[in-house]
Write a protein that holds these residues in place. Structure first.
Motif, PDB file in Angstrom:
ATOM      1  N   ALA A  35       0.844  -1.206   0.000  1.00 52.33           N
ATOM      2  CA  ALA A  35       0.000   0.000   0.000  1.00 52.33           C
ATOM      3  C   ALA A  35       0.876   1.252   0.000  1.00 52.33           C
ATOM      4  O   ALA A  35       0.570   2.238  -0.678  1.00 52.33           O
ATOM      5  CB  ALA A  35      -0.943  -0.016   1.204  1.00 52.33           C
ATOM      6  N   ASP A  36       1.990   1.206   0.740  1.00 54.99           N
ATOM      7  CA  ASP A  36       2.924   2.344   0.747  1.00 54.99           C
ATOM      8  C   ASP A  36       3.522   2.580  -0.640  1.00 54.99           C
ATOM      9  O   ASP A  36       3.642   3.714  -1.093  1.00 54.99           O
ATOM     10  CB  ASP A  36       4.095   2.089   1.722  1.00 54.99           C
ATOM     11  CG  ASP A  36       3.670   2.269   3.177  1.00 54.99           C
ATOM     12  OD1 ASP A  36       2.566   2.824   3.408  1.00 54.99           O
ATOM     13  OD2 ASP A  36       4.431   1.839   4.073  1.00 54.99           O
ATOM     14  N   LEU A  37       3.922   1.493  -1.278  1.00 55.37           N
ATOM     15  CA  LEU A  37       4.496   1.622  -2.627  1.00 55.37           C
ATOM     16  C   LEU A  37       3.461   2.247  -3.568  1.00 55.37           C
ATOM     17  O   LEU A  37       3.775   3.146  -4.352  1.00 55.37           O
ATOM     18  CB  LEU A  37       4.941   0.249  -3.157  1.00 55.37           C
ATOM     19  CG  LEU A  37       6.173  -0.361  -2.477  1.00 55.37           C
ATOM     20  CD1 LEU A  37       6.338  -1.836  -2.854  1.00 55.37           C
ATOM     21  CD2 LEU A  37       7.435   0.423  -2.854  1.00 55.37           C
ATOM     22  N   LEU A  38       2.216   1.793  -3.462  1.00 57.42           N
ATOM     23  CA  LEU A  38       1.155   2.338  -4.322  1.00 57.42           C
ATOM     24  C   LEU A  38       0.930   3.817  -4.035  1.00 57.42           C
ATOM     25  O   LEU A  38       0.754   4.622  -4.953  1.00 57.42           O
ATOM     26  CB  LEU A  38      -0.151   1.546  -4.116  1.00 57.42           C
ATOM     27  CG  LEU A  38      -0.130   0.119  -4.672  1.00 57.42           C
ATOM     28  CD1 LEU A  38      -1.275  -0.712  -4.103  1.00 57.42           C
ATOM     29  CD2 LEU A  38      -0.196   0.138  -6.209  1.00 57.42           C
ATOM     30  N   ALA A  39       0.960   4.184  -2.738  1.00 58.10           N
ATOM     31  CA  ALA A  39       0.750   5.583  -2.361  1.00 58.10           C
ATOM     32  C   ALA A  39       1.880   6.472  -2.885  1.00 58.10           C
ATOM     33  O   ALA A  39       1.683   7.654  -3.152  1.00 58.10           O
ATOM     34  CB  ALA A  39       0.639   5.698  -0.836  1.00 58.10           C
ATOM     35  N   GLN A  40       3.066   5.875  -3.054  1.00 56.85           N
ATOM     36  CA  GLN A  40       4.211   6.587  -3.630  1.00 56.85           C
ATOM     37  C   GLN A  40       4.120   6.710  -5.141  1.00 56.85           C
ATOM     38  O   GLN A  40       5.001   7.282  -5.768  1.00 56.85           O
ATOM     39  CB  GLN A  40       5.464   5.735  -3.399  1.00 56.85           C
ATOM     40  CG  GLN A  40       6.366   6.140  -2.295  1.00 56.85           C
ATOM     41  CD  GLN A  40       7.380   5.016  -2.067  1.00 56.85           C
ATOM     42  OE1 GLN A  40       7.424   4.494  -0.965  1.00 56.85           O
ATOM     43  NE2 GLN A  40       8.155   4.629  -3.076  1.00 56.85           N
ATOM     44  N   GLY A  41       3.113   6.055  -5.730  1.00 52.78           N
ATOM     45  CA  GLY A  41       2.969   6.112  -7.187  1.00 52.78           C
ATOM     46  C   GLY A  41       3.619   4.953  -7.918  1.00 52.78           C
ATOM     47  O   GLY A  41       3.722   4.953  -9.140  1.00 52.78           O
ATOM     48  N   ASP A  42       4.066   3.929  -7.155  1.00 48.03           N
ATOM     49  CA  ASP A  42       4.673   2.758  -7.789  1.00 48.03           C
ATOM     50  C   ASP A  42       3.615   1.758  -8.263  1.00 48.03           C
ATOM     51  O   ASP A  42       2.451   1.826  -7.849  1.00 48.03           O
ATOM     52  CB  ASP A  42       5.609   2.050  -6.800  1.00 48.03           C
ATOM     53  CG  ASP A  42       6.948   2.767  -6.691  1.00 48.03           C
ATOM     54  OD1 ASP A  42       7.371   3.372  -7.698  1.00 48.03           O
ATOM     55  OD2 ASP A  42       7.551   2.738  -5.597  1.00 48.03           O
ATOM     56  N   ALA A  85       0.392   6.229 -15.513  1.00 47.76           N
ATOM     57  CA  ALA A  85       1.336   6.233 -16.641  1.00 47.76           C
ATOM     58  C   ALA A  85       2.407   5.163 -16.443  1.00 47.76           C
ATOM     59  O   ALA A  85       2.826   4.495 -17.385  1.00 47.76           O
ATOM     60  CB  ALA A  85       1.989   7.607 -16.764  1.00 47.76           C
ATOM     61  N   ARG A  86       2.834   4.987 -15.196  1.00 48.26           N
ATOM     62  CA  ARG A  86       3.845   3.967 -14.912  1.00 48.26           C
ATOM     63  C   ARG A  86       3.318   2.557 -15.223  1.00 48.26           C
ATOM     64  O   ARG A  86       4.061   1.695 -15.680  1.00 48.26           O
ATOM     65  CB  ARG A  86       4.233   4.051 -13.427  1.00 48.26           C
ATOM     66  CG  ARG A  86       5.704   4.376 -13.260  1.00 48.26           C
ATOM     67  CD  ARG A  86       6.033   4.852 -11.870  1.00 48.26           C
ATOM     68  NE  ARG A  86       6.294   6.264 -11.913  1.00 48.26           N
ATOM     69  CZ  ARG A  86       5.894   7.147 -11.011  1.00 48.26           C
ATOM     70  NH1 ARG A  86       5.198   6.756  -9.945  1.00 48.26           N
ATOM     71  NH2 ARG A  86       6.179   8.413 -11.158  1.00 48.26           N
ATOM     72  N   VAL A  87       2.022   2.346 -14.952  1.00 47.70           N
ATOM     73  CA  VAL A  87       1.420   1.044 -15.272  1.00 47.70           C
ATOM     74  C   VAL A  87       1.444   0.808 -16.789  1.00 47.70           C
ATOM     75  O   VAL A  87       1.885  -0.240 -17.271  1.00 47.70           O
ATOM     76  CB  VAL A  87      -0.034   0.964 -14.739  1.00 47.70           C
ATOM     77  CG1 VAL A  87      -0.754  -0.274 -15.290  1.00 47.70           C
ATOM     78  CG2 VAL A  87      -0.041   0.948 -13.212  1.00 47.70           C
ATOM     79  N   LEU A  91      -6.091   9.293 -17.704  1.00 46.48           N
ATOM     80  CA  LEU A  91      -5.343   8.229 -18.363  1.00 46.48           C
ATOM     81  C   LEU A  91      -5.974   6.857 -18.120  1.00 46.48           C
ATOM     82  O   LEU A  91      -5.824   5.934 -18.920  1.00 46.48           O
ATOM     83  CB  LEU A  91      -3.906   8.240 -17.824  1.00 46.48           C
ATOM     84  CG  LEU A  91      -2.794   7.689 -18.695  1.00 46.48           C
ATOM     85  CD1 LEU A  91      -2.867   8.216 -20.116  1.00 46.48           C
ATOM     86  CD2 LEU A  91      -1.444   8.022 -18.059  1.00 46.48           C
ATOM     87  N   VAL A  92      -6.704   6.702 -17.019  1.00 47.38           N
ATOM     88  CA  VAL A  92      -7.353   5.426 -16.717  1.00 47.38           C
ATOM     89  C   VAL A  92      -8.381   5.108 -17.797  1.00 47.38           C
ATOM     90  O   VAL A  92      -8.468   3.971 -18.274  1.00 47.38           O
ATOM     91  CB  VAL A  92      -8.048   5.454 -15.332  1.00 47.38           C
ATOM     92  CG1 VAL A  92      -8.879   4.189 -15.109  1.00 47.38           C
ATOM     93  CG2 VAL A  92      -7.013   5.612 -14.231  1.00 47.38           C
TER      94      VAL A  92
END
Ligand code: TXA
Ligand code: MG
Length: 317
Positions: free
Chosen positions: A20-27, A50-52, A111-112
């Motif tokens: 969840a932390d990684l996702l909150a960081q935009g990863d 965009a990263r996805v 973008l989604v």
């Protein structure tokens, strides 16, 4: 794109908090759902989404599904309807995605939806996907966690083989039960449409709606922009409805047919769906062309044949 080490996480609550932390960081973090592994990114953040796309090498016009923990969250993102309510009550959480008009104040990154005014939403049933959505506390845009144009992953090993070094982490929680992506139903107007056959057969959906779904063939205009003909392709060429393999081919069998691998010896379409992508991945490793035995076209067989036709379609290299 730059490579990064991809962490393998478990479904423990400490690891889900880390995810969840990684996702909150935009990863980007890959996680299991009951259908296939998804590659999640924060659906409210343009850069995260965009990263996805970037990790998958996905064409930017191909919109993503927003995964949410419950019906109430979905209702905040899209304009709800009577038909949406019927289907959500009957089949969520589960392998069904609904496409509905975006609602004012939705907060979803453009973008989604790739600029469309509709959003695909789904409440997944997998306990780890649900726990991750709760830990993250927001909608996750998540396409299948494979490089664009390749077959969908049903294990963390498939994810790592395709995207290792390109994503922050994968949550390894075993093989996916359903093994086919969700069924997508379009409810943007008064006519319910089957935009993509998938893990929930069309028949029970039609029974719940009390009406037939309008079906779109792959040759129709691209109403689900993801319906590029060649989309779920292994590296090898595929030959469908084959009773026997030619000299250089490996055979993916079904039922009584004997071959190199069998989708289901008992002719069980649910078992065949769960095995489909794993078996294609495995046969693809032989480097030989793949012949596939005939699969009945009813129930989940319709979705299996849809995936196989796409995998067999001529592709632009
Ligand atoms: O089971 C699944 O649905 C998996 C798991 C991870 O949830 N996800 C998945 O996502 O299959 P993806 O991105 O591989 O496929 C999403 C499909 C694409 O064909 C896309 O074109 C379609 O959903 N789609 C997304 N938004 C849409 C929209 N607004 N209108 C029509 N089609 C849409
Ligand atoms: Mg996909």
């Amino acid at each position: 794109m730059p490579t990064q080490p991809t962490q393998t996480l478990t479904a423990s609550s400490a690891d889900l908090a880390r995810a969840a932390d990684l996702l909150a960081q935009g990863d980007s973090v890959a996680f299991p759902t009951e259908t296939v592994y998804g590659l999640g990114g924060d659906a409210r953040s343009g850069p995260a989404v965009a990263r996805v796309y970037e990790a998958k090498g996905r064409p930017a016009f191909n919109p993503l599904i927003a995964h949410v923990p419950d019906i109430e969250t979905a209702q905040r993102l899209v304009m709800w309807s009577h038909m949406a309510d019927r289907l959500a009550m009957a089949f969520w959480p589960g392998p069904l995605t609904l496409v509905l008009p975006l609602r004012e104040g939705h907060g979803i990154a453009p973008l989604v939806t790739a600029g469309l005014d509709t959003l695909a939403v789904r409440v997944p049933a997998h306990p780890t996907a649900r726990a991750l959505l709760r830990a993250f506390g927001g909608p996750l845009a998540a396409p299948s966690a494979n490089p664009s144009g390749r077959i969908s992953p049903t294990t963390a090993a498939h994810v790592l083989a395709g995207l290792g070094g390109r994503i922050a982490a994968v949550i390894d929680d075993g093989a996916c039960d359903v093994g086919l992506e969700s069924t997508i139903v379009g409810l943007a107007d008064d006519t319910p449409r089957l935009l993509r056959p998938g893990g929930l057969p069309a028949e029970p959906i039609e029974a719940a709606l009390g009406q037939e779904l309008v079906r779109h063939h792959v040759s129709d205009a691209l109403n689900a922009p993801g319906q590029l003909l060649s989309h779920y392709a292994p590296k090898a060429t595929l030959r469908l409805n084959a009773e026997v393999a030619r000299t250089d081919e490996v055979l993916l069998a079904f039922g009584g047919v004997s071959g190199d691998l069998n989708l289901s010896r008992n002719g069980d379409l649910t078992e065949a769906a769960a095995n489909l992508f794993g078996h294609l991945h495995e046969l693809d490793l032989t480097g030989r062309p793949i012949a596939v035995a005939p699969i009945p076209d009813h129930g989940l067989g319709a979705a299996i044949n849809d995936r196989l036709r796409r995998a067999a379609a001529p592709r632009d290299s």
